[in-house]
Design a protein around this motif. Structure first.
Motif, PDB file in Angstrom:
ATOM      1  N   UNK A 310       0.830  -1.219   0.000  1.00 41.61           N
ATOM      2  CA  UNK A 310       0.000   0.000   0.000  1.00 41.61           C
ATOM      3  C   UNK A 310       0.858   1.260   0.000  1.00 41.61           C
ATOM      4  N   UNK A 311       2.010   1.192   0.681  1.00 43.01           N
ATOM      5  CA  UNK A 311       2.919   2.350   0.688  1.00 43.01           C
ATOM      6  C   UNK A 311       3.402   2.624  -0.740  1.00 43.01           C
ATOM      7  N   UNK A 312       3.787   1.565  -1.438  1.00 38.46           N
ATOM      8  CA  UNK A 312       4.222   1.732  -2.841  1.00 38.46           C
ATOM      9  C   UNK A 312       3.139   2.392  -3.687  1.00 38.46           C
ATOM     10  N   UNK A 313       1.901   1.889  -3.537  1.00 36.56           N
ATOM     11  CA  UNK A 313       0.784   2.464  -4.319  1.00 36.56           C
ATOM     12  C   UNK A 313       0.606   3.937  -3.978  1.00 36.56           C
ATOM     13  N   UNK A 314       0.724   4.239  -2.683  1.00 36.92           N
ATOM     14  CA  UNK A 314       0.526   5.629  -2.250  1.00 36.92           C
ATOM     15  C   UNK A 314       1.627   6.533  -2.797  1.00 36.92           C
ATOM     16  N   UNK A 315       2.872   6.065  -2.733  1.00 34.03           N
ATOM     17  CA  UNK A 315       3.994   6.859  -3.280  1.00 34.03           C
ATOM     18  C   UNK A 315       3.751   7.135  -4.760  1.00 34.03           C
ATOM     19  N   UNK A 316       3.336   6.108  -5.485  1.00 34.17           N
ATOM     20  CA  UNK A 316       3.118   6.257  -6.927  1.00 34.17           C
ATOM     21  C   UNK A 316       2.005   7.277  -7.208  1.00 34.17           C
ATOM     22  N   UNK A 317       0.866   7.117  -6.543  1.00 38.12           N
ATOM     23  CA  UNK A 317      -0.260   8.030  -6.767  1.00 38.12           C
ATOM     24  C   UNK A 317       0.082   9.459  -6.380  1.00 38.12           C
ATOM     25  N   UNK A 318       0.656   9.612  -5.182  1.00 44.86           N
ATOM     26  CA  UNK A 318       0.937  10.953  -4.668  1.00 44.86           C
ATOM     27  C   UNK A 318       1.924  11.680  -5.584  1.00 44.86           C
ATOM     28  N   UNK A 319       2.956  10.958  -6.034  1.00 44.93           N
ATOM     29  CA  UNK A 319       3.971  11.593  -6.888  1.00 44.93           C
ATOM     30  C   UNK A 319       3.356  12.028  -8.212  1.00 44.93           C
ATOM     31  N   UNK A 320       2.596  11.138  -8.840  1.00 38.48           N
ATOM     32  CA  UNK A 320       1.977  11.482 -10.132  1.00 38.48           C
ATOM     33  C   UNK A 320       1.011  12.655  -9.989  1.00 38.48           C
ATOM     34  N   UNK A 321       0.183  12.621  -8.956  1.00 43.45           N
ATOM     35  CA  UNK A 321      -0.823  13.664  -8.769  1.00 43.45           C
ATOM     36  C   UNK A 321      -0.177  14.994  -8.401  1.00 43.45           C
ATOM     37  N   UNK A 328      -5.663  18.212  -4.117  1.00 42.84           N
ATOM     38  CA  UNK A 328      -6.842  17.669  -3.449  1.00 42.84           C
ATOM     39  C   UNK A 328      -6.809  16.153  -3.460  1.00 42.84           C
ATOM     40  N   UNK A 329      -6.445  15.600  -4.622  1.00 45.73           N
ATOM     41  CA  UNK A 329      -6.346  14.140  -4.762  1.00 45.73           C
ATOM     42  C   UNK A 329      -5.173  13.587  -3.956  1.00 45.73           C
ATOM     43  N   UNK A 330      -4.065  14.326  -3.934  1.00 42.07           N
ATOM     44  CA  UNK A 330      -2.915  13.915  -3.113  1.00 42.07           C
ATOM     45  C   UNK A 330      -3.382  13.762  -1.668  1.00 42.07           C
ATOM     46  N   UNK A 331      -4.117  14.764  -1.195  1.00 45.08           N
ATOM     47  CA  UNK A 331      -4.604  14.747   0.184  1.00 45.08           C
ATOM     48  C   UNK A 331      -5.480  13.543   0.463  1.00 45.08           C
ATOM     49  N   UNK A 332      -6.336  13.225  -0.521  1.00 43.71           N
ATOM     50  CA  UNK A 332      -7.260  12.097  -0.340  1.00 43.71           C
ATOM     51  C   UNK A 332      -6.487  10.777  -0.189  1.00 43.71           C
ATOM     52  N   UNK A 333      -5.484  10.580  -1.048  1.00 38.63           N
ATOM     53  CA  UNK A 333      -4.687   9.340  -0.967  1.00 38.63           C
ATOM     54  C   UNK A 333      -3.910   9.254   0.347  1.00 38.63           C
ATOM     55  N   UNK A 334      -3.304  10.368   0.756  1.00 38.03           N
ATOM     56  CA  UNK A 334      -2.538  10.356   2.006  1.00 38.03           C
ATOM     57  C   UNK A 334      -3.462  10.100   3.198  1.00 38.03           C
ATOM     58  N   UNK A 335      -4.604  10.761   3.188  1.00 43.47           N
ATOM     59  CA  UNK A 335      -5.557  10.619   4.289  1.00 43.47           C
ATOM     60  C   UNK A 335      -6.005   9.160   4.426  1.00 43.47           C
TER      61      UNK A 335
END
Length: 576
Positions: A310-321, A328-335
């Motif tokens: 899940x950490x890997x998925x989060x790093x990938x999403x947050x970096x791309x976004x 806003x989307x970064x915040x949603x994934x981190x939250x």
């Protein structure tokens, strides 16, 4: 001659007095035939409220056509200025294509003085970087430059321009991104762009990120006259700078306005608290571990493999976004990752090895806790700089400050899709048991019988492998897992991916008491339904009530009917 002498008698008079006297004199001279009222809009000074008198004067202008043409050309190239959201490029180009010459002189006290001098005797005009040699014979223009003229030089003048060999200029120009509001695209953004092209030959920045305005809770613009502004220092005193910053950064999407709301800042503050408490738990269990002792190579539990995935998925999403400025989307994934996955599930599951006897498992869990927290704090750092620095400094870490640490990268060998799927099934299963317990008011402390009927043997063996988690988080007196579970006459059931969860009723509740309790609930809900329906059937109410009130009543009706039907269904099941 006489005209001049007549005019001099008005010199030095107050303008309003002068007008009255002028009218009187014209009447006495017999040349005024008619007076009529005329409505027109009169400018008033923003500060003093005095009426502004328009008069013709000489001003300095910049000829805009060649500058605008160059700026329009730039947008056809690869190296253009990218607007985010891109719809604002149209707004910008529309202005550039319909350009007017720009009046750059202002009659204000403060500002850069216009570099123009007038000869006291000949009236000759001189414009230059330096004052004229025999300066006592020359008078400098008293006008100053329009504020936007000098602020347009900002991207390169701060980097050492006009010295184009300056280190900063070579390294940082063109800059990466300008962040600004949509209300000053013309005043500031466009002027920075055409001056950048004129003076340096290239765009001043690669991207322009346009944000909206912050409005009040009712959606009105914050203004002095409405007195609806919110002082950020008050918010910070109450909720801390990180809560405000996270709310502002993640609360809106590019180009959209954002409504300020104390409620949302407070929920961010709760989030920050959650992070703080989770970190305190992790730090209390570090047992003096240093950065060099971190070791992720040991044998990992399903929870360990899952959280790393899940950490890997989060790093990938947050970096791309974040690269696309979708904060806003970064915040949603981190939250979601921090609150649900890390705090609510991983930390609970980490307690098993941490409070257990197996030293190797303890070391692995400690390492993973420290590693995941470290990586997560880095992802969160731009949004909550103070909290994340404080936590990071206490974690086993390397380097001076989180601000200059590496941005996290995906570690492919940490992704384990099988473990992630297993964990997803476990979470779903544990949740469904908890939901059933709360539905029939059976606390977690009371043991219950639990049968899990799986659709395949493979799912059964996957669950069997993680039996310890199921036992720890559902508290069963008996736990059976398999494809061949015999049907139970009276039971509560829930369907999860690839399995059916069965809790026999006898151990859960006293059936007669529960039917009586549900009957009371049913009667109460029936009354509520009747009350709302009566209101909605009342013509007077329907005519007078505002639309949103009627909508609220309709929502209530739907809600009560759904609840009543659910209760009825449960009663029928129990009477069976």
């Amino acid at each position: 001659g006489t005209m001049n002498e007549n005019a001099l008698q008005y010199q030095g008079m107050d303008r309003f007095e002068c007008r009255k006297k002028l009218v009187k004199d014209l009447q006495e001279a017999g040349v005024l035939f008619k007076i009529e009222d005329h409505m027109h809009s009169v400018g008033h000074s923003e500060r003093s409220g005095a009426v502004v008198e328009p008069y013709l004067s000489t001003q300095w202008f910049v000829r805009m056509q060649p500058l605008a043409d160059a700026a329009i050309e730039l947008q056809k190239k690869e190296e253009k200025v990218n607007f985010v959201p891109d719809r604002f490029e149209k707004t910008y180009l529309h202005w550039m294509e319909n350009i007017r010459d720009w009046c750059i002189s202002r009659q204000l006290w403060w500002g850069h003085r216009i570099p123009a001098w007038y000869h006291k005797e000949t009236g000759e005009l001189y414009v230059g970087l330096e004052a004229p040699e025999d300066s006592e014979n020359w008078e400098q223009d008293t006008d100053v430059l329009d504020t936007w003229f000098s602020s347009a030089l900002w991207p390169f003048s701060t980097m050492g321009w006009p010295d184009v060999t300056a280190e900063d200029f070579k390294r940082y120009y063109p800059t990466d991104v300008l962040v600004t509001g949509y209300d000053i695209i013309f005043f500031w953004v466009s002027r920075m762009i055409f001056q950048g092209i004129e003076f340096t030959g290239e765009r001043p920045f690669k991207d322009v990120l346009i944000h909206g305005l912050i409005r009040d809770e009712q959606g009105r613009k914050m203004s002095k006259s409405l007195g609806n502004g919110v002082d950020p220092m008050d918010v910070i005193d109450k909720y801390g700078a990180d809560s405000l910053r996270y709310f502002l950064a993640t609360g809106s999407s590019p180009g959209q306005d954002l409504r300020f709301s104390y409620e949302k800042v407070e929920s961010t503050w709760n989030f920050a608290n959650k992070i703080w408490n989770a970190s305190r738990f992790a730090l209390m269990n570090m047992d003096g571990m240093t950065y060099d002792e971190l070791d992720l190579s040991g044998e990992k539990s399903v929870a360990d493999k899952w959280i790393l995935t899940r950490l890997n998925e989060t790093i990938e999403h947050v970096t791309q976004l974040a690269d696309r400025y979708e904060f806003g989307e970064v915040g949603r994934h981190l939250y979601n990752f921090i609150w649900d996955d890390f705090c609510d599930w991983y930390i609970e599951m980490a307690k098993l090895p941490l409070y257990g006897e197996d030293e190797a498992a303890k070391k692995t869990t400690r390492s993973i806790l420290a590693y995941v927290l470290d990586q997560t704090m880095r992802l969160l750092h731009p949004f909550m700089p103070f909290l994340t620095e404080e936590i990071w400094q206490h974690l086993p870490h390397q380097g001076e400050s989180i601000t200059v640490s590496q941005w996290p990268a995906v570690v492919p060998e940490h992704t384990d899709t099988e473990a992630a799927a297993d964990m997803k099934l476990l979470v779903e299963l544990i949740r469904s048991v908890r939901n059933i317990r709360s539905e029939v008011n059976t606390p977690m402390s009371k043991q219950v019988k639990l049968y899990i009927k799986t659709s395949t043997d493979e799912i059964a063996s996957r669950l069997e492998a993680n039996r310890s988690y199921v036992e720890r988080f559902t508290n069963p007196s008996v736990l059976k897992i398999g494809t061949d579970i015999e049907a139970v006459d009276k039971a509560m059931t829930a369907v999860v991916s690839g399995a059916e969860v069965i809790l026999p009723l006898e151990g859960l509740i006293n059936i007669d008491e529960e039917i009586a309790r549900l009957q009371k609930e049913f009667d109460k809900l029936t009354k509520e339904v009747e009350r709302v329906q009566k209101k909605l059937g009342n013509e007077g109410f329907m005519k007078k009530a505002p639309a949103h009130v009627i909508d609220e009543e309709r929502e209530k009706e739907k809600d009560y009917v759904a609840k009543r039907d659910a209760v009825q269904k449960r009663m029928a099941e129990l009477k069976g």
